[in-house]
Structure formats: C-alpha cells, structure tokens
Design an enzyme around this catalytic site. Structure first.
Site, PDB file in Angstrom:
ATOM      1  CB  CYS A 256      41.526  23.270  24.171  1.00 45.25           C
ATOM      2  SG  CYS A 256      42.061  24.292  22.815  1.00 45.25           S
TER       3      CYS A 256
ATOM      4  NE  ARG B 186      39.949  24.384  19.072  1.00 46.81           N
ATOM      5  CZ  ARG B 186      40.870  23.469  18.804  1.00 46.81           C
ATOM      6  NH1 ARG B 186      41.786  23.169  19.699  1.00 46.81           N
ATOM      7  NH2 ARG B 186      40.836  22.817  17.657  1.00 46.81           N
TER       8      ARG B 186
ATOM      9  CG  ASP C 163      47.033  24.578  13.229  1.00 47.45           C
ATOM     10  OD1 ASP C 163      46.506  23.574  12.718  1.00 47.45           O
ATOM     11  OD2 ASP C 163      46.485  25.262  14.120  1.00 47.45           O
TER      12      ASP C 163
ATOM     13  NE  ARG D 151      46.849  16.334  21.707  1.00 47.48           N
ATOM     14  CZ  ARG D 151      45.834  17.192  21.733  1.00 47.48           C
ATOM     15  NH1 ARG D 151      45.832  18.191  22.569  1.00 47.48           N
ATOM     16  NH2 ARG D 151      44.819  17.053  20.913  1.00 47.48           N
TER      17      ARG D 151
HETATM   18  C1  EPZ Z   1      41.022  22.459  13.206  1.00 50.58           C
HETATM   19  O1  EPZ Z   1      40.392  22.697  14.451  1.00 50.58           O
HETATM   20  C2  EPZ Z   1      42.406  21.924  13.532  1.00 50.58           C
HETATM   21  N1  EPZ Z   1      42.305  20.677  14.284  1.00 50.58           N
HETATM   22  C3  EPZ Z   1      43.187  22.957  14.354  1.00 50.58           C
HETATM   23  O2  EPZ Z   1      44.502  22.447  14.525  1.00 50.58           O
HETATM   24  C4  EPZ Z   1      43.267  24.261  13.555  1.00 50.58           C
HETATM   25  O3  EPZ Z   1      43.908  25.237  14.334  1.00 50.58           O
HETATM   26  C5  EPZ Z   1      41.850  24.731  13.187  1.00 50.58           C
HETATM   27  O4  EPZ Z   1      41.157  23.689  12.468  1.00 50.58           O
HETATM   28  C6  EPZ Z   1      41.871  25.983  12.316  1.00 50.58           C
HETATM   29  O5  EPZ Z   1      42.594  25.721  11.142  1.00 50.58           O
HETATM   30  C7  EPZ Z   1      42.059  19.531  13.608  1.00 50.58           C
HETATM   31  O6  EPZ Z   1      41.912  19.522  12.398  1.00 50.58           O
HETATM   32  C8  EPZ Z   1      41.976  18.282  14.431  1.00 50.58           C
HETATM   33  P1  EPZ Z   1      37.587  25.362  13.409  1.00 50.58           P
HETATM   34  P2  EPZ Z   1      38.784  23.018  14.500  1.00 50.58           P
HETATM   35  O7  EPZ Z   1      36.292  24.667  13.685  1.00 50.58           O
HETATM   36  O8  EPZ Z   1      38.094  22.214  13.491  1.00 50.58           O
HETATM   37  C9  EPZ Z   1      35.222  28.773  15.700  1.00 50.58           C
HETATM   38  C10 EPZ Z   1      46.409  21.754  15.723  1.00 50.58           C
HETATM   39  O9  EPZ Z   1      47.279  22.414  16.306  1.00 50.58           O
HETATM   40  N2  EPZ Z   1      34.112  27.799  15.729  1.00 50.58           N
HETATM   41  O10 EPZ Z   1      37.977  25.618  11.996  1.00 50.58           O
HETATM   42  O11 EPZ Z   1      38.364  22.895  15.931  1.00 50.58           O
HETATM   43  C11 EPZ Z   1      36.380  28.345  16.582  1.00 50.58           C
HETATM   44  O12 EPZ Z   1      36.184  28.762  17.922  1.00 50.58           O
HETATM   45  C12 EPZ Z   1      44.951  22.148  15.860  1.00 50.58           C
HETATM   46  O13 EPZ Z   1      46.647  20.769  14.977  1.00 50.58           O
HETATM   47  C13 EPZ Z   1      32.885  28.222  16.250  1.00 50.58           C
HETATM   48  O14 EPZ Z   1      32.715  29.361  16.679  1.00 50.58           O
HETATM   49  O15 EPZ Z   1      38.786  24.540  14.089  1.00 50.58           O
HETATM   50  C14 EPZ Z   1      37.560  29.043  15.937  1.00 50.58           C
HETATM   51  O16 EPZ Z   1      37.584  30.395  16.387  1.00 50.58           O
HETATM   52  C15 EPZ Z   1      44.757  23.301  16.830  1.00 50.58           C
HETATM   53  N3  EPZ Z   1      31.849  27.320  16.289  1.00 50.58           N
HETATM   54  C16 EPZ Z   1      37.205  29.038  14.444  1.00 50.58           C
HETATM   55  O17 EPZ Z   1      35.776  28.800  14.386  1.00 50.58           O
HETATM   56  C17 EPZ Z   1      31.994  26.034  15.813  1.00 50.58           C
HETATM   57  O18 EPZ Z   1      31.009  25.257  15.859  1.00 50.58           O
HETATM   58  C18 EPZ Z   1      37.915  27.950  13.645  1.00 50.58           C
HETATM   59  O19 EPZ Z   1      37.616  26.714  14.264  1.00 50.58           O
HETATM   60  C19 EPZ Z   1      33.251  25.636  15.310  1.00 50.58           C
HETATM   61  C20 EPZ Z   1      34.296  26.542  15.270  1.00 50.58           C
END
Ligand code: EPZ
Length: 422
Positions: free
Chosen positions: A116, A121, A307, A400
């Site tokens: 995205c 991600r 965020d 959104r």
């Molecule tokens: C959640 O996303 C939120 N979205 C995001 O909010 C928020 O920025 C993020 O958590 C961090 O707080 C929702 O809750 C719907 P992560 P998520 O898995 O779950 C890496 C908004 O603006 N990672 O905690 O996708 C990833 O690349 C959105 O409301 C892996 O490497 O976030 C990132 O660098 C944007 N492998 C870090 O971990 C995985 O399998 C945190 O990602 C999963 C994640």
C-alpha cells in the site's frame, strides 16, 4: 471525485465528539465469524472501511442490518470462504478474516493484500502463526490458500516483530482452536485489548490481556455467543483533533475519549508547551504563548503511534525551531512531507528521519493531494492554519477513517466545504 476547500486562520472554539475506533471495529466485525448467534456492535464509526468490511461479510454469505453507528451481523449463513482480490485491494484489513474463517470452516482463500502507499506491509507473520497452529498454507496466484482439516491446535507463537493484525488474526484463530495458545511479543494496542475482552466475554479463557504475553484456551471448535458491545473511542481521530487545536493554537475540548489511550500524544503536546486539562472522558487543550519543537520516534503502543506521525509533522511546521520525526514502523510513510512543502513547509527527509524547520505562519494555501488516510488528515490540519484557500484532492482517503470530518470541523468554526472536482 470530491475535494475539500478550506480557508485557513479562522477562529475555532467549542468541542468535538470522537467516534468509535475504525481499527477496533474492523477486527471486531471479523470476530463475528466466530459467533453462533447474531452479534450487535454499537458505536461503529460511519466510515468507508467499515462499510467495506460489512460488504465482505455479505460476500462470504453472511448478512447484516445497519443503522448509522451500529450493526447486527449474522454469520451463520456464511457459505463462501474466499475473500477476493477486488475487495482485499480496496481494504487490506480484509486479511483479518483469515484467522476466523480458517478456525471456523477449516479452509479459506484470502487474496494477499499486496503493498500500500505507506509500505510493503507483508503478512508473513500472520501465516507463520497459523502454520504453527497446524494450518497448511500455500500461496497460489496471489491468494493465500489455507486449510486445517483437523481444526487448529493451540501452539506457542513468538512474533519476530510486534504486529497488530498478526496478533488479531492469531487471537481469533486461537479462540476456536483445540488447546492452549500462548502468544509472545503480542501487540498491546487498545484495539487488541477490546478484541480479547469481547472474546473473553463470550466464555473463552484469556490471560494477559493488554500485555505482550497472551494465553488463550480455545473452545475446540465450539462457536461463541458474543454479547452486544460498543466500540472503544478512536484514539487516532482524537489525536488528530488534538493536533487541530494545537496547530491553530486555539482552545478546544475533545469529548468521548479514553485519556489512557492518548498518553503518548498528550505528553508530546505538553513537550510542545501546550497545557492540557484532562477529565474522565474528555480533555481541553489551551493556546500557548510559543509552540516548541519536538522530537518523535514512532513505536508500538503505548509508545508514540505511527498513525499520528503525519499529523505531528503538520503541527511541527508551526513550532519555533527544528523538530525531528523518526518513523520506525513503515518504510514509506513520509509522502505527506512533499505535499506540506507545497504549502510552504521546510522539511528535509533522510531515510526514515524527517527534519522540520518550523516557523509560525509559514504556510500558504494551494492545491494539494492526499496520498493515504493519515497523510490526508495532516493536510487538513495544515490547511486550517495556512493563509488563504487550500484545496485537498483525493479525499476518499480521508473518508476511509474519519467520520463526518467536515461536520465536526464546521461545528468548531472552520471554513470547510466538500466540492466536486470539475
Ligand atoms: C495496523 O496495521 C493498523 N491498521 C495501522 O493503521 C497501523 O499503522 C499499524 O497497525 C501499526 O500500528 C489497522 O488496525 C486496520 P502491523 P497492521 O502488522 O496490522 C510489519 C491506519 O492509518 N509486519 O502492526 O497492518 C509491517 O510491515 C492504519 O489506520 C511484517 O513484517 O500493522 C510493519 O512494518 C495504517 N509482517 C510492522 O510490522 C507481518 O506479517 C507493523 O505492522 C505483519 C507486519
């Protein structure tokens, strides 16, 4: 497509009510897949992502009735366990049906979300956890094909990185698994706390809610009787409006909040010389004689939330001095910087470090473009303090995750109009 026209430097006053948290509501809607009965969710934010997720439940064969801020969801009729690319590409949080579908039906196909705007991600940690619980996972033509013909088994899951979505998928899968699942290095966001509390209230034994070690005793496939509940307030929406008060340096009250969810944000605003009066479920921010610069490092809860990074970059443009932001979670979350520079901000990006040379009154309205949800809210904040008119294009990003943003801003005296692109 719509765009927002904002005339800056208006006198703002009054109070803003915060809606339910989008990032709590999304996993909670996914969680209804674990329920044997209809589930009623109150205080739902009326935003595009929620409507998209409800559409996904319907595509799977479930049904729902919806009022403006509540929905009653029936997943007993689900007869399709494929979440297709066209819905997953519009909302990556669709990946949250993976755990519950696999736990309830023993098989599902979910399109890989793909990257995205803010980063690649990956979902590798989600998949690794489910494999450790006995799932067979294949990636075929961009789809995650998951099967667990003998059901999921409890396992000890150690997350290499803290992942909100990975923790949520694993908690939901573990709820119906046979045996005990221990999650080490779990995410501790308030949204995960509520997901665990709702599942626990349905009779699932969960220890360590809100800590980095969560222990879940699964029901062995027995579906849950989920009681009606209300979604917690949106801490990021609250933080965004706190920044609206700060950037315009006006007194505003933010209502219907949980102050404990906002401590990292409140403390950074106090560092910037703002006085904040906190009551049980509201807070008031007072104007300051001088906005001080700030240094921010984004991290997992309870640290400073990624965020809120874009919103604080906008605010830092009005500080008297140099601020820095170190974005440690996502590899491409500075796209708002170039749009803020179009308004006159002086921002230097070096890898994941942004340096903002702030100066009061340094922004002048012009046309800018939203690139992602939180970046678009940063542009709204900048427009509130920029001199003259700012037109913010591609505001479908805003829709959104922010309920009735224009209505809430108009109520406190902002000059904001939603218009159609010619
Ligand atoms: C959640 O996303 C939120 N979205 C995001 O909010 C928020 O920025 C993020 O958590 C961090 O707080 C929702 O809750 C719907 P992560 P998520 O898995 O779950 C890496 C908004 O603006 N990672 O905690 O996708 C990833 O690349 C959105 O409301 C892996 O490497 O976030 C990132 O660098 C944007 N492998 C870090 O971990 C995985 O399998 C945190 O990602 C999963 C994640």
């Amino acid at each position: 497509m719509d765009y927002l026209k904002i005339v800056g430097n208006k006198k703002l006053s009054g109070e803003i009510s915060i809606s339910g948290a989008k990032n709590a509501a999304l996993p909670l809607i996914a969680c209804t897949i674990l329920a044997k009965n209809e589930t009623t969710i109150n205080n739902l934010p009326n935003v595009a992502d929620i409507n998209t997720f409800l559409k996904l439940i319907k595509m799977l064969g479930g049904s729902f009735t919806k009022e403006k801020n509540s929905a009653t969801i029936d997943t007993s009729t689900i007869d399709n366990t494929t979440a297709t690319y066209d819905i997953v590409k519009t909302m990556r949080a669709s990946i949250l049906v993976l755990g519950p579908l696999l736990a309830r039906f023993g098989h599902c196909e979910v399109s890989l979300p793909g990257g995205c705007a803010i980063g690649q991600r990956p979902v590798d940690l989600h998949l690794k956890a489910l494999e450790q619980m006995g799932a067979k996972i294949e990636i075929l033509q961009g789809y995650i094909k998951a099967t667990a013909p003998n059901g999921l088994k409890g396992a000890k899951i150690v997350f290499d990185k803290v992942t909100v979505g990975g923790t949520e998928n694993t908690v939901m899968a573990a709820a119906l698994a046979s045996g005990v699942t221990t999650i080490i290095n779990a995410a501790k966001e308030p949204e995960i706390v509520q997901l665990c509390e709702v599942i626990a209230s349905a009779g699932v034994k969960i220890e360590g809610i809100g800590t980095s070690k969560i222990i879940i005793e699964g029901t062995g496939g027995k579906l849950l009787d989920i009681k009606p509940f209300s979604v917690i307030p949106d801490r990021i929406e609250a933080g965004t409006y706190m920044c609206a008060a700060a950037i315009t340096n006006q007194k505003l009250t933010i209502k219907d909040i949980v102050p404990a969810h906002l401590e990292a944000i409140t403390s950074k605003l106090e560092e910037m010389n703002f006085e904040i009066d906190i009551k049980e479920n509201e807070l008031t921010i007072f104007p300051t004689s001088k906005i001080l610069p700030v240094n921010i490092i984004t991290t997992e809860f309870p640290g400073f939330p990624t965020d809120m990074q874009a919103q604080f970059m906008a605010l830092a443009t009005q500080a008297e001095g140099t601020s820095t932001i170190d974005e440690r979670l996502f590899e491409n979350r500075f796209m708002h910087a170039s749009e803020l520079s179009r308004l006159g901000a002086e921002i230097h990006i070096n890898g994941n470090i942004a340096t903002i040379l702030g100066k009061k009154g340094s922004l002048t309205g012009t046309d800018v473009m939203a690139t992602d949800l939180r970046a678009s809210s940063a542009l709204v904040l900048a427009a509130l303090v920029a001199s003259g008119e700012t037109n913010i294009h591609r505001i479908y990003h805003l829709d959104r995750g922010y309920e009735d943003l224009e209505g809430k801003l108009l109520k406190i005296g902002a000059d904001v109009k939603r218009l159609k692109e010619s």
